[in-house]
Design a protein around this motif. Structure first.
Motif, PDB file in Angstrom:
ATOM      1  N   MET A   1       0.840  -1.181   0.000  1.00 22.52           N
ATOM      2  CA  MET A   1       0.000   0.000   0.000  1.00 22.52           C
ATOM      3  C   MET A   1       0.880   1.236   0.000  1.00 22.52           C
ATOM      4  SD  MET A   1      -3.155   0.651   2.497  1.00 22.52           S
ATOM      5  CE  MET A   1      -3.328   2.219   3.255  1.00 22.52           C
ATOM      6  N   SER A   2       0.604   2.188  -0.878  1.00 22.38           N
ATOM      7  CA  SER A   2       1.451   3.372  -0.993  1.00 22.38           C
ATOM      8  C   SER A   2       1.132   4.378   0.101  1.00 22.38           C
ATOM      9  CB  SER A   2       1.249   4.012  -2.367  1.00 22.38           C
ATOM     10  OG  SER A   2      -0.091   4.421  -2.508  1.00 22.38           O
ATOM     11  N   ALA A   3       2.116   5.222   0.384  1.00 21.58           N
ATOM     12  CA  ALA A   3       1.961   6.250   1.416  1.00 21.58           C
ATOM     13  C   ALA A   3       0.990   7.317   0.932  1.00 21.58           C
ATOM     14  CB  ALA A   3       3.319   6.874   1.729  1.00 21.58           C
ATOM     15  N   VAL A   4       0.321   7.927   1.881  1.00 15.70           N
ATOM     16  CA  VAL A   4      -0.638   8.977   1.566  1.00 15.70           C
ATOM     17  C   VAL A   4       0.118  10.251   1.221  1.00 15.70           C
ATOM     18  CG1 VAL A   4      -2.522  10.365   2.491  1.00 15.70           C
ATOM     19  CG2 VAL A   4      -2.332   7.968   3.101  1.00 15.70           C
ATOM     20  N   ASN A   5      -0.290  10.896   0.158  1.00 19.52           N
ATOM     21  CA  ASN A   5       0.322  12.133  -0.289  1.00 19.52           C
ATOM     22  C   ASN A   5       0.056  13.238   0.753  1.00 19.52           C
ATOM     23  OD1 ASN A   5       0.914  14.589  -1.541  1.00 19.52           O
ATOM     24  ND2 ASN A   5       0.203  13.897  -3.536  1.00 19.52           N
ATOM     25  N   PRO A   6       1.113  13.881   1.281  1.00 20.52           N
ATOM     26  CA  PRO A   6       0.921  14.940   2.281  1.00 20.52           C
ATOM     27  C   PRO A   6       0.073  16.105   1.756  1.00 20.52           C
ATOM     28  CG  PRO A   6       3.240  14.305   2.164  1.00 20.52           C
ATOM     29  CD  PRO A   6       2.531  13.594   1.052  1.00 20.52           C
ATOM     30  N   ARG A   7       0.136  16.371   0.456  1.00 18.45           N
ATOM     31  CA  ARG A   7      -0.702  17.437  -0.123  1.00 18.45           C
ATOM     32  C   ARG A   7      -2.178  17.087  -0.002  1.00 18.45           C
ATOM     33  NH1 ARG A   7       1.949  19.421  -5.779  1.00 18.45           N
ATOM     34  NH2 ARG A   7       3.115  21.151  -4.879  1.00 18.45           N
ATOM     35  N   SER A   8      -2.501  15.822  -0.208  1.00 16.33           N
ATOM     36  CA  SER A   8      -3.890  15.363  -0.079  1.00 16.33           C
ATOM     37  C   SER A   8      -4.387  15.572   1.336  1.00 16.33           C
ATOM     38  CB  SER A   8      -4.000  13.878  -0.434  1.00 16.33           C
ATOM     39  OG  SER A   8      -3.540  13.641  -1.734  1.00 16.33           O
ATOM     40  N   VAL A   9      -3.563  15.184   2.304  1.00 19.36           N
ATOM     41  CA  VAL A   9      -3.940  15.343   3.709  1.00 19.36           C
ATOM     42  C   VAL A   9      -4.113  16.817   4.038  1.00 19.36           C
ATOM     43  CG1 VAL A   9      -3.185  14.985   6.098  1.00 19.36           C
ATOM     44  CG2 VAL A   9      -2.857  13.180   4.391  1.00 19.36           C
ATOM     45  N   ARG A  10      -3.221  17.674   3.534  1.00 13.58           N
ATOM     46  CA  ARG A  10      -3.328  19.126   3.775  1.00 13.58           C
ATOM     47  C   ARG A  10      -4.617  19.687   3.208  1.00 13.58           C
ATOM     48  NH1 ARG A  10       2.344  19.652   3.299  1.00 13.58           N
ATOM     49  NH2 ARG A  10       2.102  19.699   1.051  1.00 13.58           N
ATOM     50  N   LEU A  11      -4.971  19.284   1.982  1.00 15.25           N
ATOM     51  CA  LEU A  11      -6.202  19.775   1.366  1.00 15.25           C
ATOM     52  C   LEU A  11      -7.419  19.355   2.185  1.00 15.25           C
ATOM     53  CD1 LEU A  11      -7.857  21.094  -0.873  1.00 15.25           C
ATOM     54  CD2 LEU A  11      -7.748  18.934  -2.118  1.00 15.25           C
ATOM     55  N   LEU A  12      -7.451  18.108   2.622  1.00 20.13           N
ATOM     56  CA  LEU A  12      -8.572  17.623   3.429  1.00 20.13           C
ATOM     57  C   LEU A  12      -8.660  18.378   4.750  1.00 20.13           C
ATOM     58  CD1 LEU A  12      -8.174  13.796   2.778  1.00 20.13           C
ATOM     59  CD2 LEU A  12      -9.832  15.359   1.734  1.00 20.13           C
ATOM     60  N   THR A  13      -7.510  18.654   5.344  1.00 19.38           N
ATOM     61  CA  THR A  13      -7.477  19.401   6.602  1.00 19.38           C
ATOM     62  C   THR A  13      -7.967  20.831   6.397  1.00 19.38           C
ATOM     63  OG1 THR A  13      -5.629  18.037   7.350  1.00 19.38           O
ATOM     64  CG2 THR A  13      -5.989  20.091   8.537  1.00 19.38           C
ATOM     65  N   VAL A  14      -7.570  21.451   5.292  1.00 17.44           N
ATOM     66  CA  VAL A  14      -8.028  22.810   4.980  1.00 17.44           C
ATOM     67  C   VAL A  14      -9.550  22.829   4.809  1.00 17.44           C
ATOM     68  CG1 VAL A  14      -7.994  24.600   3.186  1.00 17.44           C
ATOM     69  CG2 VAL A  14      -5.853  23.660   4.036  1.00 17.44           C
ATOM     70  N   LEU A  15     -10.103  21.842   4.133  1.00 18.67           N
ATOM     71  CA  LEU A  15     -11.555  21.772   3.951  1.00 18.67           C
ATOM     72  C   LEU A  15     -12.270  21.674   5.299  1.00 18.67           C
ATOM     73  CD1 LEU A  15     -11.912  19.394   0.862  1.00 18.67           C
ATOM     74  CD2 LEU A  15     -12.439  21.833   0.950  1.00 18.67           C
ATOM     75  N   THR A  16     -11.729  20.861   6.191  1.00 11.22           N
ATOM     76  CA  THR A  16     -12.344  20.700   7.514  1.00 11.22           C
ATOM     77  C   THR A  16     -12.249  21.992   8.310  1.00 11.22           C
ATOM     78  OG1 THR A  16     -11.827  18.343   7.526  1.00 11.22           O
ATOM     79  CG2 THR A  16     -12.284  19.358   9.652  1.00 11.22           C
ATOM     80  N   TYR A  17     -11.081  22.625   8.301  1.00  7.79           N
ATOM     81  CA  TYR A  17     -10.925  23.887   9.041  1.00  7.79           C
ATOM     82  C   TYR A  17     -11.766  25.007   8.431  1.00  7.79           C
ATOM     83  CZ  TYR A  17      -7.185  21.911  11.892  1.00  7.79           C
ATOM     84  OH  TYR A  17      -6.467  21.152  12.776  1.00  7.79           O
ATOM     85  N   ALA A  18     -11.952  24.977   7.128  1.00 11.01           N
ATOM     86  CA  ALA A  18     -12.815  25.974   6.481  1.00 11.01           C
ATOM     87  C   ALA A  18     -14.248  25.822   6.971  1.00 11.01           C
ATOM     88  CB  ALA A  18     -12.746  25.827   4.963  1.00 11.01           C
ATOM     89  N   ARG A  19     -14.696  24.569   7.113  1.00 12.88           N
ATOM     90  CA  ARG A  19     -16.042  24.319   7.627  1.00 12.88           C
ATOM     91  C   ARG A  19     -16.181  24.880   9.037  1.00 12.88           C
ATOM     92  NH1 ARG A  19     -16.912  18.529   8.251  1.00 12.88           N
ATOM     93  NH2 ARG A  19     -15.589  18.636   6.444  1.00 12.88           N
ATOM     94  N   ILE A  20     -15.173  24.654   9.870  1.00 13.20           N
ATOM     95  CA  ILE A  20     -15.204  25.163  11.245  1.00 13.20           C
ATOM     96  C   ILE A  20     -15.208  26.690  11.245  1.00 13.20           C
ATOM     97  CG2 ILE A  20     -13.885  25.328  13.397  1.00 13.20           C
ATOM     98  CD1 ILE A  20     -12.955  22.392  12.815  1.00 13.20           C
ATOM     99  N   ALA A  21     -14.395  27.300  10.382  1.00 11.09           N
ATOM    100  CA  ALA A  21     -14.303  28.759  10.324  1.00 11.09           C
ATOM    101  C   ALA A  21     -15.604  29.397   9.846  1.00 11.09           C
ATOM    102  CB  ALA A  21     -13.150  29.174   9.409  1.00 11.09           C
ATOM    103  N   LEU A  22     -16.370  28.697   9.041  1.00 11.88           N
ATOM    104  CA  LEU A  22     -17.628  29.245   8.536  1.00 11.88           C
ATOM    105  C   LEU A  22     -18.736  29.272   9.591  1.00 11.88           C
ATOM    106  CD1 LEU A  22     -17.791  27.773   4.926  1.00 11.88           C
ATOM    107  CD2 LEU A  22     -17.548  30.172   5.567  1.00 11.88           C
ATOM    108  N   VAL A  23     -18.604  28.468  10.634  1.00  5.70           N
ATOM    109  CA  VAL A  23     -19.662  28.380  11.647  1.00  5.70           C
ATOM    110  C   VAL A  23     -19.985  29.735  12.270  1.00  5.70           C
ATOM    111  CG1 VAL A  23     -20.348  27.351  13.858  1.00  5.70           C
ATOM    112  CG2 VAL A  23     -19.234  25.937  12.124  1.00  5.70           C
ATOM    113  N   PRO A  24     -19.009  30.455  12.848  1.00  2.00           N
ATOM    114  CA  PRO A  24     -19.371  31.745  13.460  1.00  2.00           C
ATOM    115  C   PRO A  24     -19.852  32.776  12.445  1.00  2.00           C
ATOM    116  CG  PRO A  24     -16.991  31.410  13.561  1.00  2.00           C
ATOM    117  CD  PRO A  24     -17.596  30.134  13.064  1.00  2.00           C
TER     118      PRO A  24
END
Length: 192
Positions: A1-24
């Motif tokens: 199984m190949s390693a997960v691309n760090p860019r992919s993980v960063r993009l997913l993390t940005v999407l999650t943090y964007a969702r949190i930032a939109l709440v307030p």
């Protein structure tokens, strides 16, 4: 199984943090709705964008094989913050019933506690069809409540019916999770 691309993980993390930032932002727009032109429309649009990031980051995480415990925790937390925060603003603006909000928020807190108990046992709580249905119906009901159109269906508005349906599915989802993991609840209760 190949390693997960760090860019992919960063993009997913940005999407999650964007969702949190939109709440307030969405909450403030709802509370200021009558005072700021187009506030409800902008709040609804931002809420839909936030809800879509949930769908997109989940789909991409599975496609890229980038599903991690931390990512799942952050994703779940972002969803709970989005739903509960916006529901609180809707109750404050008299666009949602305090009883419906209490049912939905109470279920979310209960399942978070259950998730912690399950994790302590080394088990992973995978979402059920009821959990996925619950999230989608809640997103639709909340969007309808934000934009609230005077569409009467009997004694209630369209968005009020949608909220009642969301509350019902939320309860069913909670019951399904509790019954699925009742063996852990019973075992934990005896150990105390």
């Amino acid at each position: 199984m190949s390693a997960v691309n760090p860019r992919s993980v960063r993009l997913l993390t940005v999407l999650t943090y964007a969702r949190i930032a939109l709440v307030p932002v969405v909450m403030v727009l709802i509370v200021l709705g009558d005072e700021v032109r187009f506030a409800y429309g902008i709040a609804a649009a931002l809420f839909v964008v936030a809800a879509l990031t949930d769908f997109v980051d989940g789909k991409l995480a599975r496609k890229w094989g980038a599903v991690t415990s931390l990512g799942a925790f952050l994703d779940t937390t972002a969803d709970k913050l989005l739903v509960t925060g916006v529901l609180i603003a809707l109750v404050a603006d008299d666009r949602a019933s305090i009883w419906v909000a209490t049912i939905i928020i109470g279920r979310e807190l209960m399942i978070m506690g259950l998730r912690g108990l399950i994790a302590a046992d080394g088990t992973v709580m995978k979402p059920s069809i009821w959990g996925k249905l619950k999230a989608n119906v809640q997103f639709v009901a909340i969007t309808l409540a934000i934009i609230r159109r005077p569409v009467d269906i009997g004694p209630l508005l369209l968005d009020e019916w949608a909220m009642l349906i969301a509350a019902g599915i939320t309860v069913m989802s909670g019951i399904e999770y509790l019954s699925r993991f009742s063996h852990l609840l019973t075992a934990s209760g005896r150990e105390r």
